[in-house]
Scaffold this motif. Structure first.
Motif, PDB file in Angstrom:
ATOM      1  N   ARG A   1       1.316   4.807  11.068  1.00 31.02           N
ATOM      2  CA  ARG A   1       1.329   4.271  12.432  1.00 31.02           C
ATOM      3  C   ARG A   1       0.434   3.028  12.526  1.00 31.02           C
ATOM      4  N   ARG A   2      -0.696   3.063  11.851  1.00 33.87           N
ATOM      5  CA  ARG A   2      -1.639   1.945  11.932  1.00 33.87           C
ATOM      6  C   ARG A   2      -1.161   0.739  11.127  1.00 33.87           C
ATOM      7  N   VAL A   3      -0.654   0.987   9.925  1.00 36.29           N
ATOM      8  CA  VAL A   3      -0.338  -0.115   9.009  1.00 36.29           C
ATOM      9  C   VAL A   3       1.014  -0.742   9.286  1.00 36.29           C
ATOM     10  N   ILE A   4       2.032   0.073   9.557  1.00 36.68           N
ATOM     11  CA  ILE A   4       3.382  -0.486   9.739  1.00 36.68           C
ATOM     12  C   ILE A   4       3.955  -0.207  11.126  1.00 36.68           C
ATOM     13  N   ASP A   5       3.110   0.297  12.027  1.00 33.43           N
ATOM     14  CA  ASP A   5       3.539   0.561  13.404  1.00 33.43           C
ATOM     15  C   ASP A   5       4.776   1.452  13.435  1.00 33.43           C
ATOM     16  N   TRP A   6       4.708   2.524  12.651  1.00 35.80           N
ATOM     17  CA  TRP A   6       5.851   3.434  12.535  1.00 35.80           C
ATOM     18  C   TRP A   6       5.474   4.837  12.982  1.00 35.80           C
ATOM     19  N   GLU A   7       6.405   5.485  13.655  1.00 34.03           N
ATOM     20  CA  GLU A   7       6.316   6.910  13.900  1.00 34.03           C
ATOM     21  C   GLU A   7       7.720   7.461  14.084  1.00 34.03           C
ATOM     22  N   ALA A   8       7.871   8.733  13.853  1.00 31.38           N
ATOM     23  CA  ALA A   8       9.188   9.357  13.942  1.00 31.38           C
ATOM     24  C   ALA A   8       9.720   9.278  15.367  1.00 31.38           C
ATOM     25  N   THR A   9      11.014   9.021  15.500  1.00 31.32           N
ATOM     26  CA  THR A   9      11.637   8.967  16.829  1.00 31.32           C
ATOM     27  C   THR A   9      12.431  10.222  17.145  1.00 31.32           C
ATOM     28  N   ALA A  10      12.860  10.951  16.110  1.00 36.55           N
ATOM     29  CA  ALA A  10      13.629  12.186  16.317  1.00 36.55           C
ATOM     30  C   ALA A  10      12.757  13.378  15.943  1.00 36.55           C
ATOM     31  N   ASN A  11      12.704  14.378  16.825  1.00 42.82           N
ATOM     32  CA  ASN A  11      11.881  15.548  16.517  1.00 42.82           C
ATOM     33  C   ASN A  11      12.676  16.596  15.742  1.00 42.82           C
ATOM     34  N   PHE A  12      11.980  17.630  15.327  1.00 38.44           N
ATOM     35  CA  PHE A  12      12.546  18.688  14.495  1.00 38.44           C
ATOM     36  C   PHE A  12      13.795  19.299  15.112  1.00 38.44           C
ATOM     37  N   GLU A  13      13.712  19.659  16.377  1.00 36.30           N
ATOM     38  CA  GLU A  13      14.847  20.299  17.041  1.00 36.30           C
ATOM     39  C   GLU A  13      16.059  19.377  17.106  1.00 36.30           C
ATOM     40  N   GLU A  14      15.828  18.098  17.346  1.00 32.89           N
ATOM     41  CA  GLU A  14      16.932  17.136  17.405  1.00 32.89           C
ATOM     42  C   GLU A  14      17.592  16.967  16.040  1.00 32.89           C
ATOM     43  N   VAL A  15      16.785  16.915  15.007  1.00 32.72           N
ATOM     44  CA  VAL A  15      17.327  16.740  13.657  1.00 32.72           C
ATOM     45  C   VAL A  15      18.218  17.917  13.281  1.00 32.72           C
ATOM     46  N   VAL A  16      17.722  19.135  13.504  1.00 36.64           N
ATOM     47  CA  VAL A  16      18.485  20.326  13.131  1.00 36.64           C
ATOM     48  C   VAL A  16      19.740  20.456  13.986  1.00 36.64           C
TER      49      VAL A  16
ATOM     50  N   THR B   1       0.842  -1.182   0.000  1.00 38.21           N
ATOM     51  CA  THR B   1       0.000   0.000   0.000  1.00 38.21           C
ATOM     52  C   THR B   1       0.881   1.236   0.000  1.00 38.21           C
ATOM     53  N   ASP B   2       0.341   2.348  -0.433  1.00 41.17           N
ATOM     54  CA  ASP B   2       1.060   3.617  -0.397  1.00 41.17           C
ATOM     55  C   ASP B   2       0.829   4.276   0.958  1.00 41.17           C
ATOM     56  N   LEU B   3       1.878   4.877   1.501  1.00 44.90           N
ATOM     57  CA  LEU B   3       1.763   5.525   2.799  1.00 44.90           C
ATOM     58  C   LEU B   3       2.468   6.872   2.802  1.00 44.90           C
ATOM     59  N   VAL B   4       1.899   7.809   3.527  1.00 44.19           N
ATOM     60  CA  VAL B   4       2.539   9.100   3.780  1.00 44.19           C
ATOM     61  C   VAL B   4       3.497   8.921   4.956  1.00 44.19           C
ATOM     62  N   ILE B   5       4.748   9.311   4.750  1.00 45.20           N
ATOM     63  CA  ILE B   5       5.758   9.212   5.793  1.00 45.20           C
ATOM     64  C   ILE B   5       6.144  10.624   6.227  1.00 45.20           C
ATOM     65  N   ALA B   6       5.822  10.958   7.457  1.00 45.05           N
ATOM     66  CA  ALA B   6       6.034  12.310   7.962  1.00 45.05           C
ATOM     67  C   ALA B   6       5.958  12.294   9.482  1.00 45.05           C
ATOM     68  N   THR B   7       6.255  13.416  10.102  1.00 46.94           N
ATOM     69  CA  THR B   7       6.176  13.499  11.561  1.00 46.94           C
ATOM     70  C   THR B   7       4.811  13.964  12.035  1.00 46.94           C
TER      71      THR B   7
ATOM     72  N   THR C   1       1.507  20.188   5.019  1.00 47.93           N
ATOM     73  CA  THR C   1       1.224  19.449   6.247  1.00 47.93           C
ATOM     74  C   THR C   1       1.019  17.980   5.910  1.00 47.93           C
ATOM     75  N   ALA C   2       1.091  17.139   6.923  1.00 48.14           N
ATOM     76  CA  ALA C   2       0.968  15.701   6.684  1.00 48.14           C
ATOM     77  C   ALA C   2       0.306  15.018   7.860  1.00 48.14           C
ATOM     78  N   ASP C   3      -0.379  13.927   7.553  1.00 50.29           N
ATOM     79  CA  ASP C   3      -0.996  13.085   8.579  1.00 50.29           C
ATOM     80  C   ASP C   3      -0.374  11.695   8.494  1.00 50.29           C
ATOM     81  N   PRO C   4       0.521  11.329   9.412  1.00 49.14           N
ATOM     82  CA  PRO C   4       1.186  10.026   9.357  1.00 49.14           C
ATOM     83  C   PRO C   4       0.430   8.912  10.075  1.00 49.14           C
ATOM     84  N   SER C   5      -0.835   9.147  10.424  1.00 48.66           N
ATOM     85  CA  SER C   5      -1.565   8.173  11.233  1.00 48.66           C
ATOM     86  C   SER C   5      -1.723   6.828  10.532  1.00 48.66           C
ATOM     87  N   GLU C   6      -1.843   6.836   9.204  1.00 53.19           N
ATOM     88  CA  GLU C   6      -1.992   5.573   8.487  1.00 53.19           C
ATOM     89  C   GLU C   6      -0.709   4.745   8.573  1.00 53.19           C
TER      90      GLU C   6
END
Length: 326
Positions: free
Chosen positions: A286-301, A231-237, A279-284
């Protein structure tokens, strides 16, 4: 002795290719990665690709791709190669369409032939882009990504190929090339903090994006090919920040003071078309592949700034030590 199944990663010398190849190798997968002929990035990125079998391949070479399938019999193909600059795509529309769009169509056709002839199933992931929709959707870059996305969907729905598109929102790491505005900012913040420059030319600082960590996003790619059904998924924070926010976080992380004292507006850096907010909604995901971002914006920068400071202080531009986000 027959080699174990492999993962084929096109564009392995790019930011995502490096992170993905290392993740797969760490998990015990044999990785074959392609670089375009004469790729100057390989000289620098090679330090990150230990254990990866790197081969020269132009993604426009259909017969070459078919030969790679025959030689390595990958169980997974990640198509990350391509023209990656939205702004520069306006100057090279035909090349962008060929490299990003037509090449993906030919890859998928080759995968279907390979499956039908050899009876060897392969799972395929297409690196998509959030730029496919929004105000910049008419850019040559966005149109080429739509073409690849649609080809992937057809292969899945009409030919039952395990094929999916990861619709990737902006994601960063210290491996981001300097031609991208995010890295341009983190490098400049480090240089200003060390007294090596005194101004930074930028375009529109009000654009807003969902920025995540490249290391997180390649993990999502792997998970997408490990699901029961493609399936296609949106990958975002799911969190949006402006370029002004990124500028301020970078300067604070560098200890460079108020960025307003150094930033010089440059109209020449404005894109012909740009989406003011994405903007993005990554909820799908999270539901389909049990994924969510582990590093936040401030940490990445902050991670990117720390690495740019280290590069400037040591003179070592690339090191595996630079990949540790913490």
């Amino acid at each position: 002795m027959v080699a174990p199944p492999a993962a084929l990663v096109t564009g392995v010398s790019g930011q995502d290719g490096v992170h993905l190849a290392r993740l797969l190798a760490d998990r015990g997968t044999r990785v074959v990665g392609t670089v375009r002929p004469g790729d100057p990035a390989l000289a620098d990125m090679g330090v990150y690709l230990g254990g990866v079998e790197v081969v020269t391949h132009d993604v426009r070479d259909d017969e070459g791709f078919r030969a790679l399938l025959q030689a390595h019999r990958p169980t997974m193909v990640f198509n990350l190669a391509g023209f990656s600059s939205v702004g520069a795509s306006w100057d090279h529309p035909e090349l962008v369409d060929e490299v990003n769009g037509a090449a993906a169509e030919r890859m998928l056709a080759a995968l279907l032939d390979h499956r039908d002839r050899a009876g060897f199933d392969v799972r395929y992931l297409q690196a998509g882009s959030a730029e496919e929709t929004g105000d910049a959707a008419d850019s040559p870059y966005a149109r080429s990504k739509v073409r690849a996305h649609e080809a992937t969907t057809r292969a899945r729905e009409e030919h039952d190929l395990f094929a999916c598109t990861a619709v990737l929102h902006n994601h960063e790491s210290p491996l981001r090339p300097l031609r991208f505005v995010t890295r341009k900012i983190t490098r400049a913040a480090a240089e200003i903090a060390l007294g090596r420059r005194d101004e930074l030319a930028l375009g529109n600082l009000s654009v807003a994006r969902d920025w995540g960590a490249a290391a997180d996003y390649v993990d999502a790619m792997v998970r997408m090919l490990q699901t029961q059904a493609p399936t296609d998924l949106v990958i975002a924070t799911g969190v949006t920040h402006t370029l002004q926010d990124l500028l301020e976080v970078a300067f604070e992380a560098a200890g460079a003071g108020d960025p307003a004292a150094y930033v010089v507006p440059d109209p020449a850096l404005l894109r012909p078309a740009d989406s003011p907010t994405m903007t993005a909604d990554p909820s799908e995901a999270r539901r389909v592949i049990d994924w969510e971002a582990t590093a936040n914006f401030e940490e990445v920068v902050a991670h990117m700034v720390r690495v740019d400071l280290a590069r400037l202080r040591t003179g070592v531009e690339e090191s595996v030590d630079y990949l540790d986000v913490r």
